[in-house]
Design an enzyme around this catalytic site. Sequence first.
Site, PDB file in Angstrom:
ATOM      1  N   GLY A 272       0.840  -1.190   0.000  1.00 15.04           N
ATOM      2  CA  GLY A 272       0.000   0.000   0.000  1.00 15.04           C
ATOM      3  C   GLY A 272       0.879   1.245   0.000  1.00 15.04           C
ATOM      4  CG  MET A 274       8.711   1.176   1.469  1.00 15.15           C
ATOM      5  SD  MET A 274       8.678  -0.080   2.775  1.00 15.15           S
ATOM      6  CE  MET A 274      10.154   0.335   3.676  1.00 15.15           C
ATOM      7  CD  GLU A 275       8.329   1.470   6.654  1.00 15.64           C
ATOM      8  OE1 GLU A 275       7.432   1.217   5.820  1.00 15.64           O
ATOM      9  OE2 GLU A 275       8.796   0.601   7.423  1.00 15.64           O
ATOM     10  CD  GLU A 309       3.593   3.580   5.145  1.00 21.69           C
ATOM     11  OE1 GLU A 309       4.715   3.302   5.607  1.00 21.69           O
ATOM     12  OE2 GLU A 309       2.729   2.709   4.939  1.00 21.69           O
ATOM     13  CD  GLU A 331       4.927  -2.509   9.122  1.00 21.96           C
ATOM     14  OE1 GLU A 331       4.017  -1.671   9.256  1.00 21.96           O
ATOM     15  OE2 GLU A 331       5.877  -2.350   8.326  1.00 21.96           O
TER      16      GLU A 331
END
Length: 870
Positions: A272, A274-275, A309, A331
């Site tokens: 979805g 990505m940090e 994020e 997470e």
Amino acid sequence: MPEPKPFQRLPKSIVPEHYVITLQPNLKSFHFEGHVLIRVKIVQPTQKIVLNTVDLTIDKVTIQRTDSEGSGIVKPTTISTSEDDEIATFDFPRELSIGNYDLEITYIGEVNNKMKGLYRSKCVNANGEEKYSAVTQFEATDARRCFPCWDEPAIKATFDIILEIESGLTAVSNMPVKKLTNIEGGLVQYKFDTTPKMSTYLVAIIIGDYAYEEARSGSVVVRLYAPPDKLSQGQFALQISPDVLSYYNNYFNVAYPLPKMDLAAIADFSAGAMENWGLVTYRETCLLMDPRNPSASRKQFIALVVAHEFAHQWFGNLVTMEWWTHLWLNEGFATFMEYLCIHKLFPEFDIWSQFVTDTYIRALELDALKNSHPIEVPVGHPSEIDEIFDDISYNKGASVIRMLHQYIGDDDFRKGMQSYLTKHQYGNTETEDLWKSLQEASGKPVGAVMSSWTRQVGFPLVKAKLDFEGQDAILSLTQEKFCADGSVEENSPKWLIPISVSTSKSPGNEEVTTVLEDRETKITIKNLPANGWVKINVGTVGFYRTQYTPDMLHRLTPAISNQSLPPLDRLGLLDDLLANVQAGRTPTSEVLRLLLAFKNETHYTVWSSIHNCLCKLSVLLSNTEYYDAFCKYARLLLSGIGERLGWEPRNDESHSDTLLRSLILSQLIWFDDIEHGKKGVELFERRDQRPIPVDLRGVCYRAALRVSNDTNTLDTLLDVYRTTNLQEEKDRIGRALGSLKGDTLLSRALDFSMSADVRPQDSVFIITAISNSRQGRKLAWEFVKARWPELSERYKGLFLLNRLIKLCTENFATYEMAKEVEQFFEKQDCSTSERTIQQSIESIQLNAAWLTRDLNCIKEFFDSENALIL
Ligand code: BES
Ligand code: ZN
């Protein structure tokens, strides 16, 4: 349980400190030339260097000592690579003694089409021309596909990125551009500032035709990057980003350490979002929306993703898990924090209520299986790591943190977090380190209480019983492990359970709180009225199920109908009962009866839980001759609220009512309510004269596909899918395809899902939407089997494959299907999906057992008048 694969961490004799990575990608041939200079420290004499690489062709390797002992350049005698272990080994002619060295590697690689490592993403620009970008996705273990490195989260270093690209393209990385130079071959060289000390999986690059808009949060420059023709769709995300950043700056009391924060919309993207530190990448649907028709659900969704994020920028990026076993720290925490932040920024979303249906219940459902896993799970090989990005790490993780947050209170929680982040900044931690900080801040036994939740698989069932002694009531509570199949484990493990109790005397308040440490306990409740009720787990915060005696449940039922019991308690009661029904602890007729008490329900989240309940029952009953009777029952249950909400959004309505209207109307259409179906078709057909309100578009598409159920409507919508430049519209249509009926149309929709018109990442959602329906389930499964070689090749090593397997199989309800699924996958190579497959087989068997057990009582319920008393 899957067999662990042989695996070893990298040797600790060499420590990389700084990387200078130069990449020259060619967006026509899809090859790239790479050069990496790694400043390393040898801390133990060694004759070989082992590091990670995969799918790279290494051309040249040299090492040179750089400190005062420096001598000449040394080349390895052999360079060997192991594809299975994803490593390269360089053997040197003599021992390398302790000291500082520069290791240089020249190599080539492919800008691949696997959505991991450095990969290509296709865009069609406003003139209809196909263009490619090169982008990266490194988590968990794919930085090694882009540059040879020590690709473990605890091996942190600083990075200089240098990109040499065609002029006219834009390049972005974690840090701001330091210098732009025209170099030979008409290329432009981008040099970026040095990053802080960080893990390899957080490095990111994007190169392509992107435009940006800019905002500021204090001294931090925030930019939103998107394809030029979609830039305006990023307004909302850009507008909230500075607020999200300052929320965390303030909450964590640690300033965001980079000078900039970019958000980029990437057309081909498997997850979805990505940090990556300073450059967060997103699927288009998770970041962009129609600025002229902002939908309530999309706004909420984008806000949550951005908040998730950004939370990682501290939790994950600044302080990182020591190893993937502690992935849940990243997470679970980011998932918890996204709600905390959005609750503050958008109180009208009532987001904590939605946490219960979207996060907490999903975790309980998965964790009741024998094939679940503890939050902290030993993992080694990359294929095992990919598999734990699941509802346990995210949702159980976030749920036990929410329970802890309530147990120690926000002030101490925040104090503990601040000291944890300050103490471990730029470093790595294990779960224990967090408990330590929170324990110090709160003075409560955080470590002891929490270990029982993170180290053990599953969760407890608390059984409650009420006896009266004069004016007082004695509440007896016992604990045992909750198993989805209703079995009772001998020597069942125990949990330290924070228990809260409310009563009819003061419904929303905790009358008693305690920690249940042993098998059982008794609690005295003073002056409970003769017909009073007692509710365990106030606000549905504790991570456990409750089973009440019939008498206790009977006392609670009127408090549901008259809504004197608060929403999250009504919801928890229903969901626990459903779980107990599935486990065979109580018959299905009980839940069919309790649902009737919700017919005047008004709360969005409670309806969302009723919806979940109806879906489960619908899956089960679709295998029986009572399916039509059940649909009628569902329609009756939904009719009152459908009537109240109507099809016209009101100007001043709440966010929750907007969400509720789409939920209820789409349910009514799903259960084939004729009037609502007609209304949906009518709105669809008049859409050119009068645009459909955006939050009802999905509902109308479903109605049109289901009621008209003809080729014309399908063609019309597929054309819109092909031509719109709004990803959210594509998603609405893709998901609505599950409302089609009849093999011919459903098969066409399945074929469409794999056509060139659908991006690989989106096919899965179309196939699973179809498999969700009664008519489509078997068809989708046959399709998946027939296309398996292509599907497994496409999604190898991506979480999409697990999602596909789970959603296309778990809803069957016969032992034969359990066998069939098992036998099919036995023949395939599914190394990254072993646990998912086992979970699916277990779910099918549970459905089959449920159906066999309760078929008679279901028959009795629908044969009697019960279904009609609404
Ligand atoms: N770190 C993950 C992205 C990720 C997921 C990388 C799976 C590798 C494998 C990111 O922070 C994340 O959790 N993304 C979510 C969206 C989020 C809003 C829950 C996702 O991709 O589903
Ligand atoms: Zn995350």
